[in-house]
Design a protein around this motif. Sequence first.
Motif, short mmCIF file in Angstrom:
data_model
loop_
_atom_site.label_atom_id
_atom_site.label_comp_id
_atom_site.label_asym_id
_atom_site.label_seq_id
_atom_site.Cartn_x
_atom_site.Cartn_y
_atom_site.Cartn_z
N VAL A 57 22.83 -30.80 4.70
CA VAL A 57 21.97 -29.65 4.95
C VAL A 57 20.52 -30.13 5.03
N ILE A 58 19.81 -29.64 6.06
CA ILE A 58 18.38 -29.95 6.19
C ILE A 58 17.62 -28.63 6.20
N CYS A 59 16.64 -28.50 5.31
CA CYS A 59 15.84 -27.26 5.25
C CYS A 59 14.40 -27.56 5.62
N PHE A 60 13.82 -26.69 6.42
CA PHE A 60 12.39 -26.76 6.72
C PHE A 60 11.72 -25.56 6.06
N VAL A 61 10.80 -25.85 5.15
CA VAL A 61 10.21 -24.79 4.34
C VAL A 61 8.79 -24.48 4.83
N ASP A 62 8.54 -23.22 5.08
CA ASP A 62 7.21 -22.79 5.53
C ASP A 62 7.05 -21.30 5.26
N THR A 63 6.61 -20.96 4.08
CA THR A 63 6.49 -19.55 3.73
C THR A 63 5.37 -19.34 2.72
N ALA A 64 4.70 -18.22 2.86
CA ALA A 64 3.69 -17.86 1.85
C ALA A 64 4.38 -17.43 0.56
N GLY A 65 5.64 -17.07 0.67
CA GLY A 65 6.41 -16.64 -0.49
C GLY A 65 7.52 -15.71 -0.05
N ALA A 66 8.41 -15.40 -0.96
CA ALA A 66 9.46 -14.43 -0.64
C ALA A 66 8.80 -13.06 -0.48
N ASP A 67 9.37 -12.22 0.37
CA ASP A 67 8.81 -10.88 0.58
C ASP A 67 8.76 -10.14 -0.76
N CYS A 68 7.65 -9.41 -0.97
CA CYS A 68 7.56 -8.70 -2.24
C CYS A 68 7.36 -7.20 -2.01
N GLY A 69 8.18 -6.65 -1.14
CA GLY A 69 8.11 -5.21 -0.87
C GLY A 69 9.19 -4.45 -1.63
N ILE A 70 9.19 -3.14 -1.41
CA ILE A 70 10.15 -2.27 -2.10
C ILE A 70 11.59 -2.61 -1.72
N ALA A 71 11.82 -2.81 -0.41
CA ALA A 71 13.18 -3.08 0.07
C ALA A 71 13.72 -4.38 -0.53
N ALA A 72 12.85 -5.40 -0.59
CA ALA A 72 13.29 -6.69 -1.13
C ALA A 72 13.70 -6.55 -2.60
N GLU A 73 12.96 -5.73 -3.34
CA GLU A 73 13.29 -5.52 -4.75
C GLU A 73 14.62 -4.76 -4.87
N ARG A 128 0.82 -1.22 0.00
CA ARG A 128 0.00 0.00 0.00
C ARG A 128 0.85 1.26 0.00
N GLN A 129 1.95 1.17 -0.68
CA GLN A 129 2.82 2.33 -0.82
C GLN A 129 2.87 2.71 -2.28
N LYS A 130 3.01 4.00 -2.54
CA LYS A 130 3.20 4.44 -3.91
C LYS A 130 4.64 4.13 -4.28
N LEU A 131 4.83 3.53 -5.44
CA LEU A 131 6.19 3.16 -5.82
C LEU A 131 6.94 4.38 -6.35
N PRO A 132 8.22 4.48 -5.97
CA PRO A 132 8.99 5.63 -6.44
C PRO A 132 9.15 5.64 -7.96
N GLU A 133 9.31 6.82 -8.51
CA GLU A 133 9.50 7.00 -9.95
C GLU A 133 10.70 6.17 -10.43
N GLY A 134 10.51 5.44 -11.51
CA GLY A 134 11.63 4.67 -12.06
C GLY A 134 11.93 3.38 -11.33
N PHE A 135 11.12 3.04 -10.35
CA PHE A 135 11.31 1.82 -9.57
C PHE A 135 11.27 0.58 -10.47
N GLN A 136 12.21 -0.32 -10.28
CA GLN A 136 12.32 -1.59 -11.03
C GLN A 136 12.63 -1.40 -12.51
N ARG A 137 13.03 -0.21 -12.89
CA ARG A 137 13.43 -0.01 -14.29
C ARG A 137 14.92 -0.36 -14.40
N ALA A 138 15.38 -0.58 -15.63
CA ALA A 138 16.77 -0.99 -15.85
C ALA A 138 17.75 -0.02 -15.18
N GLU A 139 17.45 1.28 -15.25
CA GLU A 139 18.33 2.29 -14.69
C GLU A 139 18.43 2.15 -13.17
N PHE A 140 17.31 1.77 -12.56
CA PHE A 140 17.24 1.54 -11.12
C PHE A 140 18.11 0.33 -10.73
#
Lengths: 286, 260
Positions: B100-116, A242-254
């Motif tokens: 190595v032993i892994c226990f998997v339990d997740t709805a998915g990888a985080d998909c927020g701005i910081a993760a990207e 629920r955040q507005k994404l910053p301009e250019g976010f996820q673009r190649a330049e980013f």
Amino acid sequence: MDKFSFKKTRNPLEFSDPSFQPRSPAIPEKLCIKCPGCSGIVFTEETGPFKICPKCGYHFRLSAKERIDLISDEGSFEEHDANMLSRNILGFPGYDAKLNSARISSRLKEAVITGKGKIMGQHSYIFAMDAGFMMGSMGSVVGEKITRLFERATDEKLPVIGFTLSGGARMQEGTVSLMQMAKVSGAVKRHSDKGNLYIAVLTHPTTGGVTASFAMEGDIILAEPKALIGFAGPRVIEQTTRQKLPEGFQRAEFLLNKGFIDDIVPRPRQKEYLAKLLMLHSRGAE
Amino acid sequence: MDAYQRVQAARKMGRPTGTDYISNIFSDFFEFHGDRRFGDDPAIIAGIARLDDMPVTVIAHEKGKTTKEKVLRNFGMAHPEGYRKALRLMKQAEKFGRPVICFVDTAGADCGIAAEERGQGQAIAENLMEMMALKVPIISVLIGEGGSGGALALAVADQVWMLENAVYSVISPEGCASILWKSPTKVKNASEALKLTAEDMLGLKIIERIIPENFGDFDWVYATLKGLLYETLAGLKGLPVETLLQNRYERFRRIGEYSE
């Protein structure tokens, strides 16, 4: 007086004549297109062989075939596994119909074209994904074709150049398409461990399971200007955070700025750029 | 139980999480933190432990139990640093010859701005590639939700097992329903269509084994898992590395159906 009177021309539509086919005007299909980059109206002809907006440099979408034609030496490309077809393995509702309409509208058998060709005389395996076929999504066929390509390239000690474009793993094949990410990654790793070069060129858009596998596994990762590249799509991120994404976010330049790609290469420079990289890695040059 | 009931069971509040498996199956667990690049991700717990007399590396998603802990652990949805921590400890396991032993339990990888910004796709991709060639045995057990790439990044293994009520899916049933039927209320239909239950996975040969939950008797589950993990790892450790890696490659290589 009579000869000056107007008579309404007969319009066959008014008579609901079923055999009537409207005469198409003598305008070629898509004479003009609206540029998503600058919102300007551009004559298709003006975009040239590279399909670039003459006003703002926006890279219009290329089909897999157009891409291969642009990058490979004329007549050098030999397609592999061209007749591989997807099956509705899970009995997923509507998948058969979707495959059929994708085949008809894209005139393709699947979302990736793979094969071997030459780039300015340098041999290379090449793959290109196509948005026209279910948004370049990866199911069994895309996974298998790309895996085979890497295996053949490993056997022949040849480099791989791959143009990615994908909405991600193909939902209609469920976990089987998820497994393709691991399958392709295994083949990329074997190719890599034998000292072979893999250059990924990320094109608009590259997201989901393709970003989280072979798109990000290149020795060299390039991108086209302004291409959207990410794991989650922007809509998903907006909805969850629920955040507005910053301009250019996820673009190649980013991504370049964040350190995830090596360079941004506009289309007109790509062929020479790739050829020179191939040359720098050619085994004869050792 | 239908597919959607399995989904609900996999997500149920009070269902044992990663830490329960670690504390009930292993002894001398040392939790190690951080990816040495950015930070430490509480959504993934990793460390070394003993499985009976066998030193092992253990990696687990942790969703948290209380609301406060769930928030702290981001509901088990890892950021890139979580996957990088996991990979760092897998590489360490390889160095010291530990399985190595892994226990998997997740709805998915985080998909927020910081993760990207920190390269979620790249982090997962690197795990897939490196796990394919890790020179020690890997077993992954899906204990609850197996959500897409975020689950797969800990599940490229020599054997993958699933708890009876665990699910494994390329997309959440909610996501699938809203894309396909433009309606989040069609979650039941989506759960069926996605074929995400342990039975389905066994049929598709995506997993090797289903661990029964014995009507919720998790003490029995831990004891069973302990025995099976020990036995299977002992077998895998006896294989020459080339055979181990070839088998792992083939395990994924054969998945996929098409016609030519």
